[in-house]
Every structure is written in C-alpha cells, then in structure tokens.
Design a protein around this motif. Structure first.
Motif, PDB file in Angstrom:
ATOM      1  N   CYS A  23     -17.597  25.500 -38.204  1.00 51.38           N
ATOM      2  CA  CYS A  23     -16.988  25.116 -39.484  1.00 51.38           C
ATOM      3  C   CYS A  23     -15.495  25.404 -39.509  1.00 51.38           C
ATOM      4  O   CYS A  23     -15.031  26.345 -38.859  1.00 51.38           O
ATOM      5  CB  CYS A  23     -17.591  25.929 -40.623  1.00 51.38           C
ATOM      6  SG  CYS A  23     -19.362  25.879 -40.700  1.00 51.38           S
ATOM      7  N   ARG A  27     -14.807  27.295 -44.750  1.00 53.19           N
ATOM      8  CA  ARG A  27     -15.691  26.131 -44.928  1.00 53.19           C
ATOM      9  C   ARG A  27     -15.041  25.045 -45.787  1.00 53.19           C
ATOM     10  O   ARG A  27     -15.687  24.335 -46.553  1.00 53.19           O
ATOM     11  CB  ARG A  27     -17.037  26.581 -45.520  1.00 53.19           C
ATOM     12  CG  ARG A  27     -18.125  25.527 -45.482  1.00 53.19           C
ATOM     13  CD  ARG A  27     -19.197  25.824 -44.484  1.00 53.19           C
ATOM     14  NE  ARG A  27     -20.057  24.670 -44.280  1.00 53.19           N
ATOM     15  CZ  ARG A  27     -21.347  24.735 -44.049  1.00 53.19           C
ATOM     16  NH1 ARG A  27     -21.948  25.895 -43.980  1.00 53.19           N
ATOM     17  NH2 ARG A  27     -22.047  23.648 -43.848  1.00 53.19           N
ATOM     18  N   ARG A  28     -13.731  24.907 -45.635  1.00 56.45           N
ATOM     19  CA  ARG A  28     -12.982  23.895 -46.391  1.00 56.45           C
ATOM     20  C   ARG A  28     -13.373  22.501 -45.925  1.00 56.45           C
ATOM     21  O   ARG A  28     -13.614  22.272 -44.747  1.00 56.45           O
ATOM     22  CB  ARG A  28     -11.471  24.087 -46.207  1.00 56.45           C
ATOM     23  CG  ARG A  28     -10.927  25.368 -46.770  1.00 56.45           C
ATOM     24  CD  ARG A  28     -10.349  25.151 -48.156  1.00 56.45           C
ATOM     25  NE  ARG A  28     -10.092  26.389 -48.855  1.00 56.45           N
ATOM     26  CZ  ARG A  28      -9.014  27.143 -48.716  1.00 56.45           C
ATOM     27  NH1 ARG A  28      -8.066  26.804 -47.878  1.00 56.45           N
ATOM     28  NH2 ARG A  28      -8.878  28.243 -49.422  1.00 56.45           N
ATOM     29  N   LYS A  29     -13.386  21.547 -46.841  1.00 52.97           N
ATOM     30  CA  LYS A  29     -13.760  20.160 -46.531  1.00 52.97           C
ATOM     31  C   LYS A  29     -12.518  19.393 -46.069  1.00 52.97           C
ATOM     32  O   LYS A  29     -12.023  18.514 -46.776  1.00 52.97           O
ATOM     33  CB  LYS A  29     -14.406  19.520 -47.755  1.00 52.97           C
ATOM     34  CG  LYS A  29     -15.703  20.187 -48.113  1.00 52.97           C
ATOM     35  CD  LYS A  29     -16.388  19.555 -49.292  1.00 52.97           C
ATOM     36  CE  LYS A  29     -17.630  20.375 -49.569  1.00 52.97           C
ATOM     37  NZ  LYS A  29     -18.640  19.794 -50.317  1.00 52.97           N
ATOM     38  N   ASP A  62     -17.205  19.521 -43.908  1.00 57.19           N
ATOM     39  CA  ASP A  62     -16.995  20.961 -43.777  1.00 57.19           C
ATOM     40  C   ASP A  62     -17.711  21.606 -42.584  1.00 57.19           C
ATOM     41  O   ASP A  62     -17.808  22.830 -42.504  1.00 57.19           O
ATOM     42  CB  ASP A  62     -17.397  21.674 -45.073  1.00 57.19           C
ATOM     43  CG  ASP A  62     -18.886  21.536 -45.368  1.00 57.19           C
ATOM     44  OD1 ASP A  62     -19.564  20.716 -44.708  1.00 57.19           O
ATOM     45  OD2 ASP A  62     -19.367  22.249 -46.266  1.00 57.19           O
ATOM     46  N   HIS A  63     -18.210  20.804 -41.655  1.00 54.55           N
ATOM     47  CA  HIS A  63     -18.782  21.365 -40.427  1.00 54.55           C
ATOM     48  C   HIS A  63     -18.997  20.279 -39.368  1.00 54.55           C
ATOM     49  O   HIS A  63     -18.957  19.093 -39.678  1.00 54.55           O
ATOM     50  CB  HIS A  63     -20.080  22.139 -40.696  1.00 54.55           C
ATOM     51  CG  HIS A  63     -21.223  21.315 -41.194  1.00 54.55           C
ATOM     52  ND1 HIS A  63     -21.329  20.872 -42.488  1.00 54.55           N
ATOM     53  CD2 HIS A  63     -22.335  20.855 -40.558  1.00 54.55           C
ATOM     54  CE1 HIS A  63     -22.453  20.189 -42.640  1.00 54.55           C
ATOM     55  NE2 HIS A  63     -23.080  20.150 -41.472  1.00 54.55           N
TER      56      HIS A  63
END
Length: 136
Positions: A23, A27-29, A62-63
C-alpha cells in the motif's frame, strides 16, 4: 485446472509463486489519474529486468495486488524491495504531486503468501509417508 509450470536453472527446479499486496503510505488513494497505468508499466519493466514473472497484477487506488513467480535464489523480499524502491523513485519524479502528499510513496510493510502447488495437507501427508513407502 492450471498445470504447475516449473522453471529450472543450474541445479534448481522450482515453482515459487507469491500473492503480494502493498500500500501507499497512510493507505492514501494516490494510485489514480495515470499513476496506476504508469505503475503497471514500471512493474512489468522492473520484473523483466530482475527476471520475475508477473502472472497477474491489479492496481487499486490504495493498494497493489501482484501474483509473481520468483527465482528462489533471488527471493521474494528482494523482489518486492526492488519493485517498491524503483517505482517510488520514478513515480515521484514523474508525478510531483505525490511528493507533496506523502513523505515516501510506499509503506515499509507488505503482505506475502505462497500460492499454487498441492494443498498443504497433501504435501504433509506425502512427507509423512516417505519412510513407509520406501520399505515396500
């Protein structure tokens, strides 16, 4: 059902497939607006350089999900570190807004699980039965 594909090099015959998930920091998009497309290109290129086969890949906002086949002497940890290091450097150069949102692109952690081959119970049973099957 998919046939297991084995690779061989020197004295090793192997099939080392891994499901990997990692990520962005916090976990920022941020894997959007072209970053996702470029990341896919970079992962394919880097994996080709280090002789890691990308079986499947999906980039979520986010991943990242990867299904990789990695030579056991190279190792999954080294493969992931290489992918994350190189993609972070290039993406932060090409998309400067990533540097304003995050101190680093990726977290230090990742998920990794082996996949494929026979179920664990079958392999365990095979090993347990080795001595008794040799006597026959």
């Amino acid at each position: 059902m998919r046939e297991v594909k084995y690779h061989s090099s020197n004295n090793i015959v192997y099939s080392c497939k891994y499901h990997v998930v990692f990520c962005p920091k916090y976990r920022r998009k941020v894997l959007v607006n072209g970053v996702d497309t470029r990341l896919k290109e970079l992962v394919m290129s880097i994996c080709s350089e280090i002789q890691v086969e990308v079986i499947e890949m999906e980039i979520m906002p986010d991943h990242v999900h990867l299904l990789l086949d990695v030579h056991p002497q190279f190792g999954i940890h080294k493969a992931i570190k290489t992918i994350k290091r190189k993609t972070s450097r290039i993406l932060r150069q090409e998309f400067p807004w990533l540097t304003t949102k995050l101190p680093t692109l990726w977290t230090n952690s990742y998920f990794c699980s082996t996949v494929g081959g026979a179920p664990l119970s079958i392999v365990k049973q095979y090993i347990e039965n080795q001595k008794t099957s040799q006597r026959k």
